[in-house]
Write an enzyme that holds these catalytic residues in place. Structure first.
Site, short mmCIF file in Angstrom:
data_model
loop_
_atom_site.label_atom_id
_atom_site.label_comp_id
_atom_site.label_asym_id
_atom_site.label_seq_id
_atom_site.Cartn_x
_atom_site.Cartn_y
_atom_site.Cartn_z
N CYS A 142 -8.44 -5.73 -9.94
CA CYS A 142 -8.05 -4.66 -10.86
C CYS A 142 -7.61 -3.48 -9.99
O CYS A 142 -8.45 -2.80 -9.40
CB CYS A 142 -9.26 -4.33 -11.73
SG CYS A 142 -8.88 -3.35 -13.16
N CYS A 189 -7.39 -1.18 1.52
CA CYS A 189 -6.34 -1.64 2.43
C CYS A 189 -6.93 -1.85 3.82
O CYS A 189 -7.61 -0.97 4.34
CB CYS A 189 -5.21 -0.61 2.47
SG CYS A 189 -3.91 -1.01 3.67
N CYS A 202 0.85 -1.19 0.00
CA CYS A 202 0.00 0.00 0.00
C CYS A 202 0.89 1.24 0.00
O CYS A 202 1.82 1.35 0.80
CB CYS A 202 -0.90 -0.01 1.23
SG CYS A 202 -1.93 1.46 1.39
#
Length: 192
Positions: free
Chosen positions: A179, A156, A90
């Site tokens: 995606c 996340c 992330c």
């Protein structure tokens, strides 16, 4: 799981009681509160940053995608054609999210990152997935109706950054296509 997602995609969307994620403002910025039974209750929250702190930490494009649920233009992301083995983290909190190395076992061999032709990096599963169990992954799924029909948003688990969406049209065995926006990720090559 893939069959369930395909079946859900064909149904008209109706809100499911007790599954909504509500937000409230506090001194640290927006923080999600989960309804009963919501997967958001699995979130391992760290310190919440305010909007201005996120804007200082991220580029304008990273902020727009991760904090405002935007998307990068198709075929523009730096990781779209990355074929190197490694881990995608992330961009906001550095949690490991997706790996790109092959999985080889007795039954099959599969690449976790693959070319879907859609214009965004695509993954067949999140890092830490065990069969259909995603409890040890760094992601959460949330229903997204912002464009009308229900889609499944991927965020996340640590910082709730918007990453992209998951669709039920990926390769086997799970049939998923994560995606994901390149701008929401940082890549760390696999040590050899």
């Amino acid at each position: 799981m893939a069959r369930l997602l395909r079946a859900l995609g064909r149904l008209p969307f109706r809100a499911v009681p007790g599954r909504a994620v509500r937000c409230r403002a506090d001194s640290g910025g927006l923080r999600a509160r989960s309804g009963p039974g919501d997967a958001g209750s699995l979130t391992k929250r760290g310190p919440t940053l305010s909007k201005s702190e996120w804007q200082k930490k991220l580029t304008p494009e990273q902020f727009h995608v991760t904090r405002e649920k935007g998307t990068e233009p198709p075929f523009s992301g730096i990781y779209l054609n990355n074929k190197e083995s490694g881990m995608y983290h992330c961009v906001c909190c550095d949690s490991p999210l997706f790996s790109s190395w092959s999985v080889v076992n007795v039954w099959h061999s599969s690449e976790k990152k693959y070319c879907s032709g859609t214009g965004w990096p695509s993954f067949s599963e999140a890092h830490g997935t065990s069969g259909s169990d995603e409890s040890n992954t760094g992601i959460l799924r949330r229903v997204d109706t912002s464009l009308g029909p229900a889609r499944m948003e991927v965020v996340c688990k640590q910082c709730e950054a918007h990453l992209g969406h998951v669709f039920p049209d990926g390769p086997g065995p799970a049939g998923q296509r994560f995606c994901i926006n390149s701008v929401a990720l940082t890549f760390k090559p696999r040590k050899r």
